[in-house]
Write an enzyme that holds these catalytic residues in place. Structure first.
Site: not given
Ligand code: AMP
Length: 137
Positions: A94, A100-101
């Site tokens: 990350q 977030h996707f």
């Protein structure tokens, strides 16, 4: 107040994005450094770093639109295959600490490369994990 993340700044309209979808709870926009054409990020408007911190309402709002956005990305790019990626923590790749996707179309060699080094657990470990996880839910 913590310093807003880059996605917080996008939500605040401080920096621009290529928005493809927005509602009261969710914003989706194209990734600035896509792994493939159509690589889209879907974010909740709630400002938390990790999926497990997301409220039930915001989780539901994201879940409601993810398949619809994925269908639109597939139709727009002609892709039939894609990955949905959601990283939590620096050790899990990350980089932006706002949930977030990623919707990442697989277009020939373009898209997500996955290293999948599967393992097996010791005897009894599976049952022990089931008990421990169930106890937390
Ligand atoms: P992750 O490693 O899951 O945190 O991914 C962060 C993603 O955000 C990367 O794919 C970046 O290319 C993308 N990204 C970073 N800044 C921006 C931005 N300003 N607009 C769109 N995408 C961005």
């Amino acid at each position: 107040m913590p310093e807003p993340t880059i996605f917080g700044k996008i939500l605040d309209r401080e920096i621009p994005c290529h928005s493809v979808y927005e509602d009261d709870h969710v914003l989706a926009f194209l990734d600035v450094n896509p792994l493939s054409p159509g690589h889209t990020l879907v974010i909740p408007k709630e400002r938390v770093a990790f999926l497990h911190e997301l409220s039930d309402d915001q989780s539901a709002a994201i879940g409601r639109v993810l398949p619809r956005i994925a269908r639109a990305v597939l139709a727009a790019t002609g892709a039939t295959d894609y990955n949905l990626l959601q990283n939590n923590g620096a050790g899990a790749h990350q980089a932006v600490f706002h949930v977030h996707f990623h919707i990442i179309p697989k277009l020939g060699k373009r898209g997500l490369g996955v290293g999948w080094k599967s393992t097996s657990l010791e005897a009894g470990e599976t049952e022990e994990l089931v008990v421990k996880i169930r106890a937390q839910l």
